[in-house]
Design an enzyme around this catalytic site. Structure first.
Site, PDB file in Angstrom:
ATOM      1  N   LEU A   1       4.971   7.087  -0.055  1.00  0.00           N
ATOM      2  CA  LEU A   1       3.967   6.161  -0.576  1.00  0.00           C
ATOM      3  C   LEU A   1       4.227   4.781   0.013  1.00  0.00           C
ATOM      4  CD1 LEU A   1       3.852   7.101  -4.372  1.00  0.00           C
ATOM      5  CD2 LEU A   1       1.882   7.101  -2.844  1.00  0.00           C
ATOM      6  N   SER A   2       3.176   4.132   0.511  1.00  0.00           N
ATOM      7  CA  SER A   2       3.314   2.753   0.979  1.00  0.00           C
ATOM      8  C   SER A   2       3.438   1.816  -0.213  1.00  0.00           C
ATOM      9  CB  SER A   2       2.112   2.362   1.833  1.00  0.00           C
ATOM     10  OG  SER A   2       2.077   3.097   3.034  1.00  0.00           O
ATOM     11  N   ALA A   3       3.841   0.581   0.056  1.00  0.00           N
ATOM     12  CA  ALA A   3       3.970  -0.418  -1.001  1.00  0.00           C
ATOM     13  C   ALA A   3       2.601  -0.745  -1.590  1.00  0.00           C
ATOM     14  CB  ALA A   3       4.615  -1.680  -0.441  1.00  0.00           C
TER      15      ALA A   3
ATOM     16  N   TYR B   1      -1.409  -0.971   0.124  1.00  0.00           N
ATOM     17  CA  TYR B   1      -2.597  -0.238  -0.318  1.00  0.00           C
ATOM     18  C   TYR B   1      -3.695  -1.192  -0.779  1.00  0.00           C
ATOM     19  CZ  TYR B   1      -0.240   4.322  -0.172  1.00  0.00           C
ATOM     20  OH  TYR B   1       0.395   5.469   0.238  1.00  0.00           O
TER      21      TYR B   1
ATOM     22  N   ARG C   1       0.167   4.793 -10.630  1.00  0.00           N
ATOM     23  CA  ARG C   1       0.973   5.032  -9.433  1.00  0.00           C
ATOM     24  C   ARG C   1       2.161   5.947  -9.729  1.00  0.00           C
ATOM     25  NH1 ARG C   1       2.269   2.697  -4.326  1.00  0.00           N
ATOM     26  NH2 ARG C   1       4.514   2.550  -3.926  1.00  0.00           N
TER      27      ARG C   1
END
Length: 379
Positions: A63-65, A69, A38
């Site tokens: 970016l989502s958490a 995802y 990540r």
């Protein structure tokens, strides 16, 4: 949105935490998450925050958490050969993980509103292809990104097996999203503050399941002058005819992988609750790291079952079994070698070796053909 699990010291520990909290539940999803670091999708000055279960934004980059995802990947129920459309594809992090599962005969498209984000995504994609050993552990469906508003997709565009939208969708936009989906396809989207899974069971029939409460920024509505005609966003070709050369490369690489990896189920393990103990165990097993030509490569490990309430007592923790097998040596000798490799409590690591790459380089082929087989990747 995020903060559901503890931060990790590295990508593997973050995945361990997501597994322990039951956000990651399947082998395919776990392998994809472990294969993509990540932190590689963060700007260098923000990498220290990469392994926290938090969303990250810098300008248009977002970016989502990790927990989001994880739920998305599980809900999509991805399989090799499917077609996938990512609405608001952003950095390409999710699309790259999806591509590892779809394989060489899948379809992997993304629509992104901002040109600078598309350029960023392609930079990260090139970095992954050129430098990551994970690329050689999978046959990859490379994502293709186009710029535009995902609410203006051309009507003649094909439908997809799987669709994800990474921005908040309102009730009046739901039917538009559904029409992007094939029958028996799955749509995952944040619909009115809930991450929602919609399965198309028939031409006019749907099944809806709420997954978790979420908070997403809403979709950006198209902006047009009163006299201007909306410009439709053309999606890439759904299926392209592959060249014989490309098909031969895929086939040869798959054949070589079978001789390097070998068939057989993945070993199982349980998670350790103690952080230091977990790090020590991770240092001892080879996992997805190719350590030397003497070892048989094994994919990332699968966890054992967990309680319904996600809690386990100390007595339930089990030591991991060995994940690497040295060919031609008995188990006792392997244990002795493991003890000898420790000095002062620290494990001495051998340099990772990409067995597939070494095998290709050893083939009696012209150098240009070897480089083509390696996708012109750097060592």
């Amino acid at each position: 949105m995020g903060g559901a699990v503890s931060a990790g010291e590295d990508n593997d520990e973050l995945i361990d935490n997501l597994k322990e909290a039951q956000y990651i539940r399947s082998d395919l999803v776990e392998q994809a998450f472990r294969a993509i670091d990540r932190a590689d999708y963060y700007l260098e000055e923000f990498r220290d925050s990469a392994y926290k279960d938090l969303a990250w934004r810098h300008g248009n980059i977002h970016l989502s958490a990790p927990c989001i995802y994880s739920e998305v990947m599980e809900a999509l129920d991805l399989q090799p050969g499917l077609s996938f459309l990512n609405l608001g594809s952003g950095t390409g992090y999710l699309s790259t993980m999806v591509g590892l599962i779809l394989g060489p005969f899948g379809v992997n498209h993304g629509v992104e509103l901002h040109q600078d984000v598309i350029e960023y995504a392609y930079q990260k994609l090139e970095f992954f292809i050129k430098t990551s050993d994970s690329f050689d552990r999978f046959e990859f469906c490379e994502p293709c990104f186009v710029m535009g508003n995902c609410l203006e997709i051309a009507p003649e565009s094909g439908q997809y097996d799987r669709v994800y939208c990474g921005a908040g969708v309102q009730q009046e936009q739901e039917d538009y999203m559904k029409n992007l989906l094939k029958v028996e396809g799955i749509l995952v989207l944040p619909l009115e503050e809930k991450l929602t899974k919609i399965t198309r069971t028939g031409y006019n029939s749907w099944e809806t399941k709420n997954i978790i409460a979420v908070s997403f920024a809403p979709l950006v509505l198209p902006k047009h002058r009163d006299s201007s005609k909306p410009k439709a966003v053309p999606l890439p070709t759904m299926f392209e005819v592959r060249t014989l050369q490309d098909l031969a490369r895929i086939s040869i690489r798959l054949t070589l992988k079978k001789t390097v990896v070998g068939p057989g189920p993945l070993p199982r393990r349980r998670l350790a609750h103690n952080g230091e103990q977990l790090r020590q165990r991770r240092a001892q097993h080879c996992g997805s790291t190719l350590r030397s030509n003497r070892y048989v490569f094994m994919s990332r490990l699968i966890p054992g079952p967990m309680d319904d309430n996600n809690n386990r007592s100390d007595t339930e923790e089990e030591e991991e079994e060995g994940n690497c097998r040295i060919l031609g040596e008995p188990e006792e000798e392997q244990e002795e070698e493991g003890e000898e490799s420790r000095e002062g409590g620290a494990l001495l690591h051998e340099a990772p070796v990409n067995l597939l790459r070494e095998r290709i380089l050893g083939l009696p082929l012209p150098e240009p053909l070897k480089m083509y087989m390696l996708h012109y990747r750097e060592k």
